[in-house]
Design a protein around this motif. Sequence first.
Motif, PDB file in Angstrom:
ATOM      1  N   LYS A 112       0.848  -1.210   0.000  1.00 53.12           N
ATOM      2  CA  LYS A 112       0.000   0.000   0.000  1.00 53.12           C
ATOM      3  C   LYS A 112       0.874   1.247   0.000  1.00 53.12           C
ATOM      4  O   LYS A 112       0.577   2.239  -0.673  1.00 53.12           O
ATOM      5  N   TYR A 137       2.021   2.337  -3.471  1.00 55.92           N
ATOM      6  CA  TYR A 137       0.999   3.068  -4.230  1.00 55.92           C
ATOM      7  C   TYR A 137       0.900   4.510  -3.734  1.00 55.92           C
ATOM      8  O   TYR A 137       0.768   5.447  -4.523  1.00 55.92           O
ATOM      9  N   GLU A 138       0.979   4.671  -2.394  1.00 63.16           N
ATOM     10  CA  GLU A 138       0.863   6.021  -1.837  1.00 63.16           C
ATOM     11  C   GLU A 138       2.050   6.891  -2.230  1.00 63.16           C
ATOM     12  O   GLU A 138       1.895   8.047  -2.599  1.00 63.16           O
ATOM     13  N   LYS A 188       3.960   6.738  -4.785  1.00 67.34           N
ATOM     14  CA  LYS A 188       3.976   7.075  -6.215  1.00 67.34           C
ATOM     15  C   LYS A 188       2.755   7.847  -6.672  1.00 67.34           C
ATOM     16  O   LYS A 188       2.750   8.426  -7.757  1.00 67.34           O
ATOM     17  N   ARG A 230       0.090   6.102  -7.345  1.00 66.59           N
ATOM     18  CA  ARG A 230      -0.286   5.167  -8.424  1.00 66.59           C
ATOM     19  C   ARG A 230      -1.717   4.675  -8.223  1.00 66.59           C
ATOM     20  O   ARG A 230      -2.097   4.324  -7.110  1.00 66.59           O
ATOM     21  N   SER A 235      -4.724   2.337  -7.718  1.00 58.88           N
ATOM     22  CA  SER A 235      -4.625   1.065  -7.002  1.00 58.88           C
ATOM     23  C   SER A 235      -4.993  -0.138  -7.873  1.00 58.88           C
ATOM     24  O   SER A 235      -4.758  -1.277  -7.478  1.00 58.88           O
ATOM     25  N   ARG A 266      -3.900  -6.681  -3.189  1.00 55.77           N
ATOM     26  CA  ARG A 266      -3.387  -5.329  -3.403  1.00 55.77           C
ATOM     27  C   ARG A 266      -2.175  -5.332  -4.342  1.00 55.77           C
ATOM     28  O   ARG A 266      -2.020  -4.461  -5.181  1.00 55.77           O
ATOM     29  N   GLY A 272      -3.422  -5.814  -7.940  1.00 54.58           N
ATOM     30  CA  GLY A 272      -4.475  -4.915  -8.406  1.00 54.58           C
ATOM     31  C   GLY A 272      -5.843  -5.591  -8.492  1.00 54.58           C
ATOM     32  O   GLY A 272      -6.644  -5.258  -9.352  1.00 54.58           O
ATOM     33  N   SER A 303       4.010   8.815 -10.151  1.00 56.56           N
ATOM     34  CA  SER A 303       3.176   8.268 -11.214  1.00 56.56           C
ATOM     35  C   SER A 303       2.992   9.265 -12.358  1.00 56.56           C
ATOM     36  O   SER A 303       2.717  10.434 -12.128  1.00 56.56           O
TER      37      SER A 303
END
Length: 329
Positions: free
Chosen positions: A58, A61-62, A64, A66, A68, A117, A120, A154
């Motif tokens: 997680k 993703y945060e 970047k 990006r 999810s 996660r 995806g 991202s």
Amino acid sequence: MSGTMEDRLAKIFSQTTEAERAEIDRAASFIRAGRLVAIPTETVYGLGANALDAEAVKSIYEAKGRPSDNPLILHVCSMEMADSVVKLNDRARFLMEKFWPGPLSMVLFARGVVPLRTRGGLETAAIRMPDNRLTLELIRASGVPIAAPSANISGRPSPTDAQTVRDDVGGKIAAILDGGECRVGVESTVIDLTGDKVVLLRPGGLAKEDIEAALGLTVALPQDGSNIIKRSPGTRYRHYAPVIPLFVAEQATEELIKGRKWAWMGMSEPPGSPVAKIIFASQSKYARELFRAMRTLEKSGAELIIAEKTDSSRIGRAIMERLTRASGI
Ligand code: AMP
Ligand code: MG
């Protein structure tokens, strides 16, 4: 490539020094603690975390920003580790022996240990063995596969050296392994091996032609209107983009320039006078220096970048895909 995958790995692992070992052990303790470590690979730098730890993933993703639903590639250091996260088939094993470590990611059905996660929300996961000694050692020392997208914010061009990683995500990571400049410069080739046909989901550092020659079959291109977007969510987003407009063209024409200050990158000299230009001596250098060139030229004072079209066979297919997506077409 020569020898078996095992032989190639043994040779790589034999070269690690004591000083590197201490740095790798420190980074491995961060990975096991669920923190982020930036990793060098032969393609681009990755933003790595324990692929089996949903919380750690997680934070990738945060960091970047990006979306999810854009799944991550799991980086492994052995056939056993690959087998522990996806259901291997004969084709996958054959391609691993042939091309790993190297810029080939394979999508296969995931095993339950891989958190949703990381993939995806899909029933499949992508795996790859990077050709970089420090990163292979890190995965081995961590004892877990490392999920890693490119280590940029991202949408920005991917980083191909440690300083660019620091510029983009420096404040968000526990450590960076500095492996110098990336040899290939564009991301891995992603293929889907879950069906009868082998499908190219993303062109990259390993030429489609090389995969076809090894398998003795044609690698299918995703057809327009197929379920490709569902299958490779990452290909839907604008990507790799410099902060000024980028156009892909055969030539710098007045129609394109419209009296603005322009910068050029490509394999031939441009006519006229750009405020900055980067000329690549070969197509492999175009690939290797593509992302850095975008970051350099966006700071040159130009109002637009013109990137010269290149022949889209072999590595050219990956270059053209990155340029097209950077241009937002
Ligand atoms: P990046 O991390 O930026 O190199 O992007 C990884 C690429 O692999 C993206 O285009 C993803 O959509 C693709 N990918 C990763 N896992 C899967 C999967 N399970 N199925 C299809 N595509 C995947
Ligand atoms: Mg990326």
